[in-house]
Design an enzyme around this catalytic site. Structure first.
Site, mmCIF file in Angstrom:
data_model
loop_
_atom_site.group_PDB
_atom_site.id
_atom_site.type_symbol
_atom_site.label_atom_id
_atom_site.label_comp_id
_atom_site.label_asym_id
_atom_site.label_seq_id
_atom_site.Cartn_x
_atom_site.Cartn_y
_atom_site.Cartn_z
ATOM 1 N N SER A 30 50.248 31.903 37.278
ATOM 2 C CA SER A 30 48.806 31.690 37.198
ATOM 3 C C SER A 30 48.078 32.690 38.069
ATOM 4 C CB SER A 30 48.445 30.261 37.625
ATOM 5 O OG SER A 30 48.169 30.219 39.006
ATOM 6 N N LYS A 31 46.885 32.985 37.631
ATOM 7 C CA LYS A 31 46.064 33.949 38.358
ATOM 8 C C LYS A 31 45.781 33.434 39.767
ATOM 9 C CE LYS A 31 43.306 37.681 38.206
ATOM 10 N NZ LYS A 31 43.581 38.991 37.650
#
Ligand code: GLU
Length: 479
Positions: free
Chosen positions: A249-250
């Protein structure tokens, strides 16, 4: 058979992460394979999470990667509007219908009352308090301007089941599902409501999304059933992990499509690699263009287990795409990275392309590999030592003056003539090819390894610069 219609329904919350792009890609591949339509819908009803500019990122990423939709906010279509905030009236209308059908009800409970329902762990399960209100009471409250939400009326017992094409039979007890809010007090729908209404009205036949929705799907099915609508086919996708414990995930600093493009990955390779995250083709050919992916895609290749994002593998794939490029293609696609180097505009781009093509996996490796064409100066004479080539500083001291002389005497300075000159030095000195070629290459590059050997580098540098470097290296050895 009914035309297949799939959709990608991102929320504009900042960027398009790799997992999001994979969901889009599978929706695209599945629809295209069946000659169907692929729809983009923007799910922006959660205004608190809205990030300015992110819709544009979604459009740009999808266009740039080739995962292009047939219908969507910026391209139109017969099922619009394709942005949820523009569909508020539609949701209100259907929420009222669902209330009439008994699948939902008005709830006027205050935040204080809701808070009082908290259990020891702080969780609230709404107690259907407002379900008991009579029609008159409801009308009265609405007339008095009391704020309300509309909640789903989930049965208190029984189970909701369905068949997911990847995960098989899924069953959830209704007692574990709360009467969730469908329409908020500001009139905005929640995702839980809007996704059902939109998927139905937009004629979506196959819903493809992440496993986080696997267990909420029974409550969506209750609504399809209440409306008397056909349920879509469900295809939930396994998560993408950074490692065994962490999701990609970012938020964890993991890169997005755009970041990888900026890092110099070939775009087709990114898409190709993403396709393999959770899906395996029947053949063991892994390098596939978007149209080959479309041809080969099938749902039975989707895996149930999480897949781990392996950047090394994506890099390898990128290298394979680069090797398959013509010099011209490479020069065009790699141009932004040539521009970041010191050599841009100073040397023949196509010649550099042909040297680099087999030696880089991602374009960002270019500057480092060719800056030696511009950066030349003091270096460690230990570079002349190479055990296998049987060379060292003493050998170099013999080779370099001869090589200099041979090159200076050439009538024409070309790849072939430089080659012949070096071979003459080899026979004149009675040395091995490697001894001469290693020493000369180091002397004109000051590098242990370079893309290309003596002839390629000399050809790029030209005679004058080649001689200047040889002189410099001869001096260096005599110091
Ligand atoms: N807006 C939802 C999300 O971004 C879409 C889920 C779905 O595809 O139904 O997670």
């Amino acid at each position: 058979m009914e035309k297949v219609r799939t959709r990608f329904a991102p929320s504009p919350t900042g960027y398009l992460h790799i997992g999001g792009l994979r969901t889009a890609l599978y929706g695209y591949l599945f629809a295209k394979k069946q000659g169907g339509d692929f729809v983009l819908r923007i799910e922006d009803t959660d205004t608190a999470r809205y990030v300015e500019g992110s819709v544009q990122i979604i459009y740009d990423t999808m266009r740039d990667s080739g995962v292009m939709y047939d219908e969507g906010p910026d391209v139109g279509g017969n099922f619009g509007p394709y942005v949820q905030s523009e569909r508020k009236d539609i949701y209100t209308e259907y929420a009222k219908k669902l209330v009439e059908l008994g699948g939902a009800y008005y709830c006027f409970c205050t935040p204080e009352r809701i808070a009082s329902l908290k259990d020891e762990e702080g969780n609230v399960k709404y107690d259907k308090h407002c379900l008991k209100l009579s029609k008159e009471e409801i009308e009265e409250k609405i007339k008095n301007g009391e704020p309300y939400v509309i909640r789903q009326n989930v049965p208190e017992s029984g189970t909701g089941s369905y068949h997911d094409l990847v995960y098989g039979h899924i069953s959830v007890d209704y007692k574990d599902i709360e009467d969730g809010i469908l329409i908020k007090s500001d009139g905005m729908p929640t995702y839980n409501f809007a996704n059902v209404i939109d998927d139905h009205l937009m004629g979506i036949t196959h819903v493809i999304r992440g496993t986080e929705y696997l267990s909420s799907t029974p409550k969506y099915n209750l609504m399809y059933d209440a409306f008397g609508w056909e349920r879509p086919v469900y295809i939930h996708l396994p998560p993408i992990m950074k490692d065994a414990q962490h999701k990609l995930s970012k938020r964890n600093g993991d890169a997005s499509y755009e970041d990888f493009v900026n890092k110099g990955y070939v775009k087709e390779a990114i898409v190709n690699y993403i396709a393999l995250l959770g899906w395996s083709p029947k053949s063991n050919v892994e390098k596939m263009s978007l149209s080959e992916l479309t041809e080969n895609f099938s749902l039975d290749g989707i895996s149930k287990s999480p897949s781990i994002f392996d950047e090394t593998k994506m890099k390898w794939l990128s290298g394979e795409y680069i090797k398959a490029m013509t010099d011209e293609e490479f020069a065009v696609k790699a141009e932004p990275f040539f521009k970041q180097s010191k050599v841009y505009g100073k040397y023949d781009l196509l010649k550099m392309a042909s040297l680099l093509k087999t030696r880089v996996e991602i374009f960002s490796e270019i500057p480092d590999k060719i800056n030696f064409l511009e950066e030349f100066g003091e270096y460690d004479s230990a570079l002349f030592f190479h055990k296998k080539m049987k060379t060292d500083v003493e050998i170099a001291k013999i080779v370099l003056p001869e090589a200099r002389k041979a090159i200076a005497e050439l009538k024409e300075f070309t790849f072939d003539s430089v080659h012949d000159a070096m071979m003459n030095v080899v026979s004149k000195l009675g040395m091995k090819n490697g001894q001469v070629f290693w020493c000369v290459r180091v002397a004109i590059s000051a590098k242990e390894s370079t893309p290309g050997g003596v002839m390629e580098i000399a050809e790029l540098l030209g005679r004058e610069e080649t001689l200047r470097r040889l002189d410099f290296s001869i001096d260096l050895l005599n110091k």
